[in-house]
Design an enzyme around this catalytic site. Structure first.
Site, PDB file in Angstrom:
ATOM      1  N   LYS A 111       0.807  -1.225   0.000  1.00 28.45           N
ATOM      2  CA  LYS A 111       0.000   0.000   0.000  1.00 28.45           C
ATOM      3  C   LYS A 111       0.835   1.268   0.000  1.00 28.45           C
ATOM      4  O   LYS A 111       0.311   2.350  -0.262  1.00 28.45           O
ATOM      5  CB  LYS A 111      -0.986  -0.007   1.179  1.00 28.45           C
ATOM      6  N   LYS A 193      -4.904 -12.013  -5.668  1.00 26.10           N
ATOM      7  CA  LYS A 193      -6.004 -12.276  -4.730  1.00 26.10           C
ATOM      8  C   LYS A 193      -7.280 -11.546  -5.149  1.00 26.10           C
ATOM      9  O   LYS A 193      -7.202 -10.415  -5.649  1.00 26.10           O
ATOM     10  CB  LYS A 193      -5.546 -11.770  -3.351  1.00 26.10           C
ATOM     11  N   LYS A 196     -11.927  -6.541  -3.002  1.00 23.08           N
ATOM     12  CA  LYS A 196     -13.042  -5.622  -3.262  1.00 23.08           C
ATOM     13  C   LYS A 196     -12.549  -4.284  -3.814  1.00 23.08           C
ATOM     14  O   LYS A 196     -13.323  -3.519  -4.369  1.00 23.08           O
ATOM     15  CB  LYS A 196     -13.887  -5.435  -2.007  1.00 23.08           C
TER      16      LYS A 196
HETATM   17  P1  TYM Z   1     -10.234  -8.006   5.566  1.00 23.10           P
HETATM   18  O1  TYM Z   1     -11.351  -7.105   5.985  1.00 23.10           O
HETATM   19  O2  TYM Z   1      -9.374  -7.573   4.417  1.00 23.10           O
HETATM   20  O3  TYM Z   1     -10.793  -9.437   5.214  1.00 23.10           O
HETATM   21  C1  TYM Z   1     -11.652 -10.144   6.096  1.00 23.10           C
HETATM   22  C2  TYM Z   1     -11.350 -11.632   6.050  1.00 23.10           C
HETATM   23  O4  TYM Z   1     -11.486 -12.132   4.703  1.00 23.10           O
HETATM   24  C3  TYM Z   1     -10.316 -12.831   4.314  1.00 23.10           C
HETATM   25  N1  TYM Z   1     -10.099 -12.640   2.863  1.00 23.10           N
HETATM   26  C4  TYM Z   1      -9.983 -13.639   1.974  1.00 23.10           C
HETATM   27  N2  TYM Z   1     -10.029 -14.982   2.114  1.00 23.10           N
HETATM   28  C5  TYM Z   1      -9.879 -15.735   0.993  1.00 23.10           C
HETATM   29  N3  TYM Z   1      -9.719 -15.210  -0.260  1.00 23.10           N
HETATM   30  C6  TYM Z   1      -9.661 -13.872  -0.450  1.00 23.10           C
HETATM   31  N4  TYM Z   1      -9.499 -13.376  -1.674  1.00 23.10           N
HETATM   32  C7  TYM Z   1      -9.798 -13.021   0.698  1.00 23.10           C
HETATM   33  N5  TYM Z   1      -9.813 -11.666   0.883  1.00 23.10           N
HETATM   34  C8  TYM Z   1      -9.989 -11.458   2.204  1.00 23.10           C
HETATM   35  C9  TYM Z   1      -9.199 -12.207   5.150  1.00 23.10           C
HETATM   36  O5  TYM Z   1      -8.088 -13.048   5.260  1.00 23.10           O
HETATM   37  C10 TYM Z   1      -9.891 -11.956   6.458  1.00 23.10           C
HETATM   38  O6  TYM Z   1      -9.900 -13.124   7.263  1.00 23.10           O
HETATM   39  N6  TYM Z   1      -6.714  -7.103   9.029  1.00 23.10           N
HETATM   40  C11 TYM Z   1      -7.952  -7.801   8.760  1.00 23.10           C
HETATM   41  C12 TYM Z   1      -9.087  -7.395   9.703  1.00 23.10           C
HETATM   42  C13 TYM Z   1      -8.766  -7.554  11.155  1.00 23.10           C
HETATM   43  C14 TYM Z   1      -8.686  -8.775  11.884  1.00 23.10           C
HETATM   44  C15 TYM Z   1      -8.441  -8.397  13.228  1.00 23.10           C
HETATM   45  C16 TYM Z   1      -8.798 -10.120  11.510  1.00 23.10           C
HETATM   46  C17 TYM Z   1      -8.560  -6.539  12.055  1.00 23.10           C
HETATM   47  N7  TYM Z   1      -8.369  -7.050  13.307  1.00 23.10           N
HETATM   48  C18 TYM Z   1      -8.281  -9.381  14.244  1.00 23.10           C
HETATM   49  C19 TYM Z   1      -8.638 -11.078  12.530  1.00 23.10           C
HETATM   50  C20 TYM Z   1      -8.386 -10.715  13.858  1.00 23.10           C
HETATM   51  C21 TYM Z   1      -8.404  -7.476   7.341  1.00 23.10           C
HETATM   52  O7  TYM Z   1      -8.053  -6.468   6.785  1.00 23.10           O
HETATM   53  O8  TYM Z   1      -9.310  -8.357   6.818  1.00 23.10           O
END
Ligand code: TYM
Length: 329
Positions: A111, A193, A196
Site C-alpha cells: 500500500k 487475490k 473488493k
Molecule cells: P479483511 O477485511 O481484508 O478481510 C476479512 C477476512 O477475509 C479474508 N479474505 C480472503 N479470504 C480468501 N480469499 C480472499 N481473496 C480473501 N480476501 C480477504 C481475510 O483473510 C480476512 O480473514 N486485518 C484484517 C481485519 C482484522 C482482523 C483483526 C482479523 C482486524 N483485526 C483481528 C482477525 C483478527 C483485514 O483487513 O481483513
C-alpha cells in the site's frame, strides 16, 4: 471450547473471497466456542473513507454477519470503535513494536509502494491495533484467510514480547486458515487475490451481486485455451480457482468435479459453478435485506458492545498495571 476472535473491515461490500476464506467458517465455530466477531472500523480509516459511506458499510457488514448465520445468542458481534480498549491497548502495543518489523509487513509495503508521503501512519501501525483486537479477549484461535498470516505471526510475537518484558498477561493465539478457500483469486487475473478494491468489477464477486451478475462474472472468468478441467494452480490458475470456488460452494470435492467434467470443456463447468455460487449467496442476500431494515440490528450491536467492553476492560486493566500506567487501584 476455545475463545475465538476475528474481524472484517467495513470498507465496501464483501467479496466471495471474504465469505469463503473467513465468514463461512465463523458460523461453524460459534457452536462449540466462545466467539467474538468484530467490525473493525478503526482499521478501515487507515485509508481515506467517506464518512456517510463508512457508516452505511458498518451497518451493512453487521447485517451480513447475521445473514450468514452469526447468532447473537451464541457469539458477541460488535463494532471496534465502540470498545475504547482496542485503541488504548493498540497504543501500548505500538510502544513494544519496532518500526522495522512494521515496515516489513507485505500489506504495508504494497500500500505504500507509491511513496510514503501520502500514506497515513495508521497504515504502518495497523498490525499492533489488530494484535490489540485479538489479545484483549485472551483469544486462543483466530480464523482468517491466508493474507492475514503475517499479521498473526506479528501478533504472536508482540504477545510473547509483552509477556516476557512485563508480565504474563496475554494468551498467545493460534491462527486457523481453512484448507480450501483461504485464498480466492481474481476472476480476471487469477494470479492475484480477489479483492473488493479491484478497479475491474468483473474481477470479483460481491456478496451482494445479483444472480445475473454472478453468472456473468463466472462465465467471463479468465481461464486458458486447453479446455480441460484440471486442478493445477501453477499452470492453470483460472480453472483451479473456479474449481476451488465450485467445490467449496457445492460441498463436492475437487476430484469429484474434475471427474464429472472430464471431456466436457469449460462451458457447462462455468454454468454449473455459477449456479453453485448463486445457490450459496442468494439466501444470504434475502436475509441481509430483511435485517438491514430491522431495529434488531442496533439492539444486537448495543448488547455486543456491552459484552465486549466488559471482557476487554479486564485485560486492559491488567496490561496497564503490568506496564506501570496510571495509579494502582
Ligand atoms: P479483511 O477485511 O481484508 O478481510 C476479512 C477476512 O477475509 C479474508 N479474505 C480472503 N479470504 C480468501 N480469499 C480472499 N481473496 C480473501 N480476501 C480477504 C481475510 O483473510 C480476512 O480473514 N486485518 C484484517 C481485519 C482484522 C482482523 C483483526 C482479523 C482486524 N483485526 C483481528 C482477525 C483478527 C483485514 O483487513 O481483513
Amino acid at each position: 471450547m476455545s475463545v475465538i476472535f476475528s474481524g472484517i473491515q467495513p470498507s465496501g461490500t464483501l467479496t466471495l473471497g471474504n465469505y469463503l476464506g473467513a465468514l463461512k467458517h465463523f458460523v461453524d465455530l460459534q457452536e462449540d466456542n466462545h466467539c467474538y466477531f468484530c467490525i473493525v472500523d478503526e482499521h478501515a480509516i487507515t485509508v481515506p473513507q467517506d464518512r456517510l459511506k463508512l457508516r452505511d458499510n458498518i451497518r451493512s457488514l453487521a447485517a451480513l454477519y447475521l445473514a450468514v448465520g452469526i447468532d447473537p445468542s451464541k457469539s458477541t458481534l460488535f463494532i471496534q470503535s465502540e470498545v475504547p480498549a482496542h485503541t488504548q491497548l493498540g497504543w501500548m502495543l505500538q510502544c513494544v513494536s519496532y518500526i522495522g518489523e512494521l515496515e516489513r509487513m507485505t500489506q504495508f509495503k504494497d500500500k505504500s509502494q507509491g511513496g510514503k508521503e501520502g500514506v497515513s501512519s495508521g497504515l504502518l501501525t495497523y498490525p499492533p491495533l489488530m494484535a490489540s483486537d485479538i489479545l484483549l479477549y485472551q483469544t486462543e484461535v483466530v480464523p482468517v484467510g491466508d493474507d492475514q498470516k503475517q499479521h498473526l505471526e506479528l501478533t504472536r510475537n508482540l504477545a510473547e514480547r509483552f509477556n516476557n518484558k512485563f508480565n504474563d498477561i496475554f494468551t498467545v493465539p493460534e491462527v486457523s486458515i481453512p484448507k480450501a478457500g483461504a485464498r480466492i483469486m481474481s476472476l480476471q487475473q487469477p494470479t492475484n487475490k480477489m479483492s473488493k478494491s479491484d478497479d475491474n468489477q468483473k474481477a470479483f464477486i460481491s456478496m451482494l451481486d445479483d444472480e445475473k451478475t454472478i453468472r456473468k462474472k463466472i462465465k467471463s472468468a479468465v481461464t486458458d485455451s486447453e479446455g480441460i478441467v484440471e486442478y493445477d494452480p501453477q499452470n492453470k490458475p483460472g480453472i483451479s480457482n473456479l474449481l476451488t470456488i465450485y467445490s467449496v460452494c457445492s460441498g463436492r470435492s475437487i476430484d469429484e468435479l474434475v471427474e464429472a467434467y472430464e471431456g466436457k470443456g469449460y462451458g457447462d463447468f462455468k454454468t454449473d459453478a455459477g449456479e453453485a455460487v448463486v445457490g450459496v449467496l442468494s439466501p444470504i442476500q434475502t436475509r441481509y435485506y430483511e435485517l438491514l431494515e430491522s431495529e434488531e440490528l442496533d439492539q444486537i450491536l448495543d448488547q455486543g458492545a456491552a459484552q465486549a467492553n466488559r471482557s476487554a476492560e479486564k485485560t486492559l486493566k491488567k496490561a496497564k498495571k503490568a506496564m506501570g500506567l496510571g495509579r494502582v487501584h
